[in-house]
Design an enzyme around this catalytic site. Structure first.
Site, PDB file in Angstrom:
ATOM      1  N   ASP A 131       0.800  -1.257   0.070  1.00 36.96           N
ATOM      2  CA  ASP A 131       0.078   0.027  -0.074  1.00 36.96           C
ATOM      3  C   ASP A 131       0.907   1.242  -0.062  1.00 36.96           C
ATOM      4  O   ASP A 131       2.126   1.256  -0.647  1.00 36.96           O
ATOM      5  CB  ASP A 131      -0.989  -0.121   1.191  1.00 36.96           C
ATOM      6  CG  ASP A 131      -2.326   0.575   0.859  1.00 36.96           C
ATOM      7  OD1 ASP A 131      -2.315   1.654   0.571  1.00 36.96           O
ATOM      8  OD2 ASP A 131      -3.211  -0.188   1.085  1.00 36.96           O
ATOM      9  N   HIS A 207      -3.723   6.093   3.035  1.00 35.71           N
ATOM     10  CA  HIS A 207      -4.547   4.983   2.371  1.00 35.71           C
ATOM     11  C   HIS A 207      -4.018   3.667   3.230  1.00 35.71           C
ATOM     12  O   HIS A 207      -4.659   2.839   3.940  1.00 35.71           O
ATOM     13  CB  HIS A 207      -4.349   4.575   1.038  1.00 35.71           C
ATOM     14  CG  HIS A 207      -5.281   3.855   0.271  1.00 35.71           C
ATOM     15  ND1 HIS A 207      -4.853   2.583   0.008  1.00 35.71           N
ATOM     16  CD2 HIS A 207      -6.334   3.913  -0.095  1.00 35.71           C
ATOM     17  CE1 HIS A 207      -5.762   1.829  -0.374  1.00 35.71           C
ATOM     18  NE2 HIS A 207      -6.832   2.682  -0.669  1.00 35.71           N
ATOM     19  N   SER A 537     -11.010  -0.883  -1.616  1.00 33.30           N
ATOM     20  CA  SER A 537      -9.883  -0.924  -0.730  1.00 33.30           C
ATOM     21  C   SER A 537     -10.081  -1.064   0.667  1.00 33.30           C
ATOM     22  O   SER A 537      -9.186  -1.721   1.526  1.00 33.30           O
ATOM     23  CB  SER A 537      -9.085   0.340  -0.854  1.00 33.30           C
ATOM     24  OG  SER A 537      -8.297   0.437  -2.005  1.00 33.30           O
TER      25      SER A 537
END
Ligand SMILES: *[C@@H]1O[C@H](CO)[C@@H](O)[C@H](O)[C@H]1NC(C)=O
Ligand SMILES: *[C@@H]1O[C@H](CO)[C@@H](O)[C@H](O)[C@H]1NC(C)=O
Ligand SMILES: *[C@@H]1O[C@H](CO)[C@@H](O)[C@H](O)[C@H]1NC(C)=O
Ligand SMILES: *[C@@H]1O[C@H](CO)[C@@H](O)[C@H](O)[C@H]1NC(C)=O
Ligand SMILES: *[C@@H]1O[C@H](CO)[C@@H](O)[C@H](O)[C@H]1NC(C)=O
Ligand SMILES: *[C@@H]1O[C@H](CO)[C@@H](O)[C@H](O)[C@H]1NC(C)=O
Length: 759
Positions: A131, A207, A537
């Protein structure tokens, strides 16, 4: 300085390629080190120049793929492709990255017999996350109460900008970062956009901090997003360890970096790989994630990927290799109502995470303005599109689309606007992702937007007020499919139903870097430890954490068995006992796969459909892949002719059943093999809900197991009767369930999907 700028020095006529090599090529034996072998290819390719081959090499791969990534000129490719040891040369691909409450919604609690207690909260399992990096100081990565780092761990805590090895602990046991593919491919960026990054595993975007804490974040009491969604934050497997592999940067995630990270992760000893990233579907033999994850699966590492956010377009599902667990997104029953009251008394339902509590001025009545037809993108609230004189002090209506939702709020604020209504369009319909906006704002659905706009048209001085209600739980129907969740059928392998499973992915609260505001906008100076995000996600790490719980309880299970456990026990009804909805109709299998994950049932499935790596190879033959395509994926030299002769009528032992009459006879025989992982002596009978337009026959109808790990086979005939159906069907769906005779809690359900024609 907190941030630094990455310097791009790549020459523009060089491009990154992933070069895949034959693992048993004789020339390999000439070299003691694989690296030197890989360098020899570059040396031979660029023979005429005096360049150092090292300067062209980005990565030398060992585990996820046999080969390397290098920067090459176009005319060099021909030379390289002509070498006998070279299997494939592929241009690097750029991919995108696609709380606190979802564990409760999924039924996880600290009850004695529950999944958390039985698994020690996922004790000892290592989840590798590819990520944007991690914010190690987040309370979600505290290692209080964590067991020691597992002895098999071979990973590192790679130092870099604002990141030293002492930041890893017993929770965050490893961290690495990959810049080479990214740097080599990004020189064409507009020079005016400074790319703020940490050249280290530290997360500048949020994220990766969010996804990894959703999978295995520690328990943090009194968490909230500026007061919204208050509660205990924790991941699905708070006892599992996390290793971060930072492959995504401001510009996206390059496949050359991803393969390098998978290569390291396999060697480091992760148990589960969680990838909340991807692109559009491409053939498996061109898809580095599919290739890397096949090698991972062979080595016993389970790979779990997000399905993508390109729904509701049919066949948009990505990461759809049969050895990957592909995860779509669903909604929770937690809402953040922020109601619009119009000047004419009408009320429009909206939602927002704007922290309105304690701000007396947040619910003022304001003049409404919607600037459309100005050809500047004003209706979308682009940067620079809102004339200050027209929006100052007003409530501005912004249509969704193109630029970010929270960014539109910042644009309104900068132009002097006092509040915003974010209006869904025909594309977003009633989809309800919320944001912690920088000004009082709410998000309304498409039908509300039409009402709002006709009100604005109908009066000279339209006005409105936003009433922020706060957090509400349990008042809405859920789970439902998220509109954006990518849909099947799979473009590249329609013989396997995808996505496999859905999990919460709308308005998920999880950890957030401490140097970012809750919207992630550079202008947002507020600071939080948690924020809200939506996407597949966010759904993916839910399944990664739940897989960790199952693995902790059943350490010997294969990744196919864990996936089967998750799929065959999933829910197909929502919390009201009605079918899971997709917008305003019951969801199709192409949206939910086997259904909505149910972790408490998944730890004890009774029976599983197991798959050996060899069986994937046979499957690739049955769907018509050539030997060289199969070689590119599996690194195995196979003759499909021989394999198919030896495995007549083979069906991949997948936990779902798909029949595609576009490519198959109107009478299809499918085989399956069930392995008993429940009680030693158990008998199951079959229950069939046949899809419309087909007849389903199962043989035998009863399976009697005498011991644990015993496997029994059955056959299913699916016979098309579409001619007799009332209407001409393009596809239909049903279920095949094995039910334990004595213990009805064991219900092992497979969705059955039948297709006759394109949708
Ligand atoms: C690592 O960083 C921490 C916190 O930033 C600091 O206290 C520590 O001294 C650093 N250790 C080393 C070895 O640089
Ligand atoms: C509301 O009041 C707060 C505190 O008085 C102030 O900081 C904020 O800017 C005001 N917001 C608006 C939209 O006027
Ligand atoms: C509002 O008026 C504009 C221009 O008169 C028109 O184009 C638009 O369709 C109207 N919108 C609604 C929702 O009535
Ligand atoms: C975030 O967490 C840290 C460490 O637990 C704490 O010191 C800090 O006050 C928290 N920040 C906010 C905004 O809650
Ligand atoms: C693959 O196997 C076949 C026969 O089994 C052999 O003729 C061929 O040379 C092999 N190819 C490679 C690339 O090893
Ligand atoms: C299972 O059944 C067999 C034969 O019916 C019996 O001999 C055996 O004791 C049973 N085992 C268990 C664990 O119940």
């Amino acid at each position: 300085m907190v941030f630094s700028f990455l310097i791009f020095s790549a020459a523009t006529d060089l491009q990154t390629y992933i070069v895949q090599l034959h693992p048993h090529a004789p020339s390999k034996l000439l070299y003691t080190k694989t690296l030197h072998w890989h360098l020899s290819f570059i040396e031979r390719t660029i023979a005429l120049s005096e360049e150092d081959p090292n300067s062209r090499l980005l990565y030398s791969y060992d585990f996820a793929m046999e080969g390397f990534a290098a920067r090459l000129m176009e005319d060099e490719l021909k030379v390289l492709r002509s070498m006998p040891e070279v299997v494939a040369v592929r241009p690097d691909r750029r991919l995108q990255v696609h709380t606190t409450y979802s564990y409760k919604f999924l039924g996880l609690n600290a009850g004695k017999e529950g999944a958390w207690m039985r698994s020690g909260f996922g004790r000892g399992v290592i989840i590798g996350v590819l990520d944007t990096g991690v914010w190690p100081e987040s309370p979600s990565f505290s290692d209080r109460g964590m067991p020691p780092v597992p002895g098999k761990w071979r990973g590192v805590c790679q130092e870099g900008e604002k990141f030293n090895a002492s930041l890893c602990n017993r929770k965050l046991i490893g961290a690495r970062f990959y810049t080479k593919g990214h740097r080599a491919s990004s020189p064409s960026l507009p020079a005016v956009t400074p790319i703020m990054e940490y050249v280290s595993p530290r997360d500048a975007h949020g994220h990766g901090t969010h996804t990894s804490s959703t999978a295995a974040g520690a328990s943090v009491p009194m968490a909230s997003v500026l007061g919204n969604g208050f509660g205990v934050a924790q991941g699905m497997a708070p006892g599992a360890h996390v290793a971060m592999y930072k492959v995504c940067w401001f510009t996206g995630c390059y496949s050359s970096d991803i393969v390098a990270a998978m290569d390291d992760a396999i060697r480091d000893g992760v148990d589960i790989l969680s990838l909340s990233l991807g692109g559009f579907p491409i053939p498996l033999y061109d898809d580095s994630i599919a290739i890397g994850s096949f090698r991972a699966t062979e080595k016993g590492v389970m790979v779990i990927c997000a399905a993508g956010n390109n729904g509701p377009i049919p066949s948009s599902v990505a990461n759809e290799a049969p050895w990957i667990t592909t995860v779509g997104a669903s909604t929770l029953d937690r809402r953040f109502p922020a109601i619009v009251r119009l000047g004419n008394g009408k009320r429009l339902y909206g939602e927002s995470m704007y922290p309105a509590h304690g701000l007396h001025n947040s619910s003022r009545t304001l003049e409404l303005v919607y600037l459309s037809g100005m050809n500047k993108g004003s209706e979308l609230c682009y940067r620079g599109s809102l004339p200050r004189a027209e929006v100052r002090g007003k409530m501005v209506v912004c249509d969704r689309g193109v630029n970010g939702r929270a960014e539109k709020g910042e644009v309104v604020r900068e132009a002097g606007g006092a509040a915003m209504i974010l209006a869904n369009t025909e594309i977003n319909l009633e989809e309800d992702s919320v944001d912690a906006h920088v000004l009082p704002a709410t998000s309304i659905g498409y039908s509300e937007a039409l009402t709002l706009k006709s009100y604005i048209n109908s009066t000279k001085r339209p006005t409105a007020t936003i009433e922020f209600v706060g957090t509400q739980i349990g008042k809405s129907r859920a789970p439902a499919v998220a509109l954006f969740s990518s849909r099947g059928p799979s473009l590249t392998d329609p013989s396997i139903l995808k996505p496999d499973i859905i999990a919460p992915g709308v308005n998920i609260i999880a950890a957030w870097p401490q140097n970012l505001g809750p919207t992630g906008l550079p202008e947002d100076s507020r600071r939080v430890n948690f924020t809200v995000l939506s996407g597949t996600s966010m759904a993916c790490p839910h399944i990664s954490g739940i897989a960790a719980l199952i693995l902790a309880i059943h350490p010997t299970w294969s990744s196919a068995a864990i996936k089967s456990a998750i799929m065959t026990t999933a829910d197909i009804f929502d919390h009201y006992g009605k079918p899971i909805m997709d917008v305003n109709k019951p969801a199709e299998l192409f949206a939910i796969g086997s259904g909505h994950v149910n972790p408490e049932r998944a730890i004890n499935p009774g029976l599983v459909y197991n798959i050996m790596p060899d069986e994937y190879v046979i499957h690739l033959c049955t769907i018509g892949y050539t030997s060289s395509e199969i070689f590119a994926i599996t690194h195995r030299n196979v003759s499909c002719q021989e394999i198919l002769a030896r495995n007549k009528g083979f069906s991949l032992n997948y936990p779902s059943i798909t029949v595609d009459f576009r490519h198959q006879k109107m009478n299809k025989l499918t085989r399956r093999r069930l392995t008993n992982v429940g009680l030693p002596n158990s008998t199951y009978f079959v229950e069939v809900k046949a899809p419309e337009g087909v007849e389903v026959r199962v043989k035998p109808q009863l399976l009697t197991f005498g011991h644990v790990y015993q496997s029994l086979n059955y056959k299913v005939w699916i016979i098309s009767r579409r001619r007799y159906a009332k209407q001409i069907l393009t596809h239909s769906q049903g279920y095949l369930t094995w039910v334990n005779v004595h213990n009805k809690q064991y219900r092992v359900r497979s969705p059955v999907s039948v297709t006759w024609a394109d949708k």
